[in-house]
Design a protein around this motif. Structure first.
Motif, mmCIF file in Angstrom:
data_model
loop_
_atom_site.group_PDB
_atom_site.id
_atom_site.type_symbol
_atom_site.label_atom_id
_atom_site.label_comp_id
_atom_site.label_asym_id
_atom_site.label_seq_id
_atom_site.Cartn_x
_atom_site.Cartn_y
_atom_site.Cartn_z
ATOM 1 N N ASP A 1 -43.031 -3.846 102.988
ATOM 2 C CA ASP A 1 -43.662 -4.954 103.702
ATOM 3 C C ASP A 1 -44.954 -5.363 102.985
ATOM 4 O O ASP A 1 -45.903 -4.581 102.936
ATOM 5 N N SER B 1 -42.568 -22.729 109.289
ATOM 6 C CA SER B 1 -41.661 -21.814 108.624
ATOM 7 C C SER B 1 -40.983 -22.515 107.445
ATOM 8 O O SER B 1 -40.569 -23.665 107.566
ATOM 9 N N ASN C 1 -42.447 -16.325 104.436
ATOM 10 C CA ASN C 1 -42.686 -16.628 105.850
ATOM 11 C C ASN C 1 -43.511 -15.536 106.526
ATOM 12 O O ASN C 1 -44.330 -15.833 107.397
ATOM 13 N N THR C 2 -43.304 -14.284 106.116
ATOM 14 C CA THR C 2 -44.142 -13.200 106.650
ATOM 15 C C THR C 2 -45.609 -13.448 106.288
ATOM 16 O O THR C 2 -46.503 -13.333 107.129
ATOM 17 N N PHE D 1 -48.813 -14.520 108.704
ATOM 18 C CA PHE D 1 -50.041 -13.723 108.746
ATOM 19 C C PHE D 1 -51.286 -14.604 108.574
ATOM 20 O O PHE D 1 -52.264 -14.468 109.313
ATOM 21 N N GLY E 1 -37.919 -14.840 103.269
ATOM 22 C CA GLY E 1 -38.418 -13.870 104.239
ATOM 23 C C GLY E 1 -39.853 -13.456 103.942
ATOM 24 O O GLY E 1 -40.714 -13.489 104.829
ATOM 25 N N ASP E 2 -40.128 -13.078 102.685
ATOM 26 C CA ASP E 2 -41.474 -12.614 102.303
ATOM 27 C C ASP E 2 -42.522 -13.705 102.510
ATOM 28 O O ASP E 2 -43.594 -13.466 103.051
#
Lengths: 494, 95
Positions: free
Chosen positions: A421, B2, B32-33, B37, B29-30
């Motif tokens: 992560d 997004s 959007n994470t 944040f 995915g990365d």
């Protein structure tokens, strides 16, 4: 040999001046140590022949009673500093074979002061990372292992992970690092050594491979605070070739280590008591505050209200600047080229193969937040919050002389543990990033061991261009903590 | 806010990084994470706050507009992956 390798930078300097040893003897001991410590993967390039030649020249000067502040002292250089004629990689595949035709100002300053180069140290690719796991040349191993025998290989922190591991494991007497969001201080904490990031502008950025130009600063990783003072003095200074270099005289940093903090006001920012902070980190922090109080300083509770926004601000500004800085790697002028049928295809193939995943992530985020339609919402917004973070510090420094915080939210973790992560990895820099955004100096000093027997550091932050206070307070902490634990791996033995 | 796959593909093209389909899925995915944040900055009131581009607080220094460096093409080209007639060489651009 272990006797020579156990000398601190200032200790070795004094021994050389007193002719108790020679630079050649000391350098040979470290060349042997590099060999013994190969399993740490701390060096990307070793330069033993160059080291021996430089040591010989230093011995000739020392014999005549001449020489600079670092004369004859064998150090490692983070492989982000360009070194003339010596492979410079930034730990990236895209700089394959790059031998600069010029020398970075900071490394040149060190050679002018008489230092001896052992080689180029591993790092996260383009200094992007907090564990040294993003290097194209493989992860660096921390010389420390957990007590209790799980024997997992631990990260040294990052991005200056090779520098920190080499200094802690005695593969180099000291090393240069660079710090954009914590890349000197966090690995220093995880390896049980001292690391100082000076004020933005104190050390020239000329010839340092650029990551985020408004944040990047060079500084030393050393075994003691007085070593840090000595080496920072040799690295720093005004450089017309860096337009952000400060035109200020370099103070005698060693002279600042008076050990006297009586009457000084030390701020404890309440916002650094973050959710989920391990109890042992909190306890160490309180212990550090008590040490400074016992030494006669006054402990003052302060507030830095925008602290929680520092990391999100950093993860807009740093990738934005990185995407722009890394546009230069196009397969045309240096490093890797992967052919394509057109110029565009050649660019796209080269950059796809040359950059690792974390660097690509940051280039893409940076490209996005700078793109038409999103610039105001992300980049401009982050620059405004950055102004508020700087103002928090300015307000706090109306009432305190320095600030004490933990350096990192945890001790060293296992290689591979936080890779899943990106945000989890970014949180390593939660305590170091705010001062980077404000351009302020900070030092990490080892103060204690975790329950698992791993080193933990505390961070002292100061006002702009007041490294003297940072070093002075750091020196008092070092003295009071008396940290003398040694890692499991030590070149030359204990 | 997004990002979808098409947008990430467009950004990757703007950044000149060739990305295959599987890599795009991982990147979506990365990214959007990370964007999720940094989204928390929208909570901060920044009305009337001047953006901070440089912490130095001083302007850029000026110097006389004269040539101070150069005239060593060999050194400039020394690291070039490909060169011809004293220039960098690249794949054909004009047909």
């Amino acid at each position: 040999m272990s006797d020579l390798l156990s000398l601190s930078l200032t200790g070795a300097r004094d021994a050389l001046k007193a002719k108790k040893t020679s630079s050649t003897e000391l350098t040979d001991a470290y060349i042997g140590a590099m060999e013994a410590g190969k399993s740490l993967n701390a060096f990307i390039t070793e330069t033993p022949d160059k080291a021996r030649a430089m040591a010989k020249a230093s011995d000739e000067k020392l014999a005549k009673g001449e020489g600079g502040a670092m004369e004859g002292l064998p150090i490692g250089i983070k492989d982000l500093f360009c070194t003339q004629g010596v492979l410079t990689t930034a730990a990236s595949h895209i700089l394959d074979g790059f031998k600069p035709e010029y020398e970075s100002t900071v490394s040149q300053n060190l050679w002018n002061a008489g230092a001896v180069m052992l080689g180029k140290l591993n790092l996260d690719e383009f200094a992007m990372g907090s564990s040294n796991e993003t290097s194209h040349y493989g992860p660096v191993e921390n010389p420390w292992r957990r007590s209790g025998g799980d024997n997992a290989k631990l990260v040294p922190g990052g991005s200056s992970g090779g520098s920190a591991a080499a200094v802690a494991g005695r593969l180099a007497i000291a090393a240069t690092g660079t710090d954009t969001g914590g890349s000197i201080r966090q690995p220093a904490s995880l390896c049980g050594i001292v690391g100082i990031k000076p004020t933005y502008g104190r050390c020239s950025r000329w010839g340092v491979v650029a990551f985020a130009s408004s944040l990047d600063q060079a500084g030393p990783l050393t075994r003691t605070v007085s070593d840090a003072a000595l080496m920072l003095g040799a690295m720093a200074g005004h450089d017309p070739k860096d337009s952000t270099s400060a035109d200020l005289a370099v103070p005698d940093f060693e002279a600042a280590l008076t050990g006297d903090v009586r009457g000084m006001k030390i701020g404890i920012p309440k916002e650094y008591r973050v959710d989920g902070m391990p109890a042992e980190i909190d306890a160490l922090w309180q212990k550090g505050a008590a040490m400074l109080k016992d030494a006669g300083a006054e402990i003052v509770d302060i507030s830095l209200p925008h602290t929680k926004y520092a990391l999100p601000t950093y993860y807009i500004i740093a990738p934005a600047e990185a995407s722009s800085n890394l546009a230069r790697y196009d397969g045309v002028r240096y490093g890797l080229r992967v052919d394509g049928d057109s110029l565009n295809e050649m660019y796209e193939n080269t950059r796809a193969e040359g950059f690792g995943d974390e660097v690509k992530r940051r280039i893409l985020i940076g490209t996005y937040v700078l793109s038409a339609g999103y610039y105001d919402a992300y980049y401009l917004k982050a620059q405004k919050v950055r102004a508020l973070i700087q103002k928090d510090f300015n307000d706090a420094y109306q009432s305190v002389d320095a600030i004490l915080t933990p350096t990192a939210p945890s001790a060293a973790f296992a290689i591979g543990e936080n890779e899943d992560d990106p945000i989890k990895m970014y949180l390593n820099d939660v305590f170091t990033v705010p001062a980077s955004l404000a351009g302020l100096p900070g030092i990490s000093v080892p103060v204690g061991l975790s329950g698992e027997g791993l080193p933990l550091g505390l961070q002292v932050l100061g006002k702009a261009f007041d490294e003297e206070t940072v070093l002075k307070v750091g020196g008092v902490l070092e003295q009071a903590a008396g940290f003398d634990a040694l890692p499991g791996f030590l070149a030359g033995g204990k | 806010m997004s990002l979808d796959k098409a947008t990430v593909a467009k950004i990757a093209h703007l950044a000149r990084i060739k990305t295959d389909d599987a890599q795009l899925d991982a990147m979506v995915g990365d990214l959007n994470t990370i964007l999720g944040f940094v989204e928390q900055l929208s909570e901060v009131n920044t009305d009337n706050v001047e953006p901070l581009a440089s912490v130095t607080g001083h302007g850029l220094p000026l110097r006389a507009d004269v040539v101070t460096d150069g005239a060593y093409p060999e050194r400039v080209l020394a690291n070039a992956p490909d060169r011809a007639h004293g220039y960098y060489a690249v794949p054909k651009v004009v047909e």
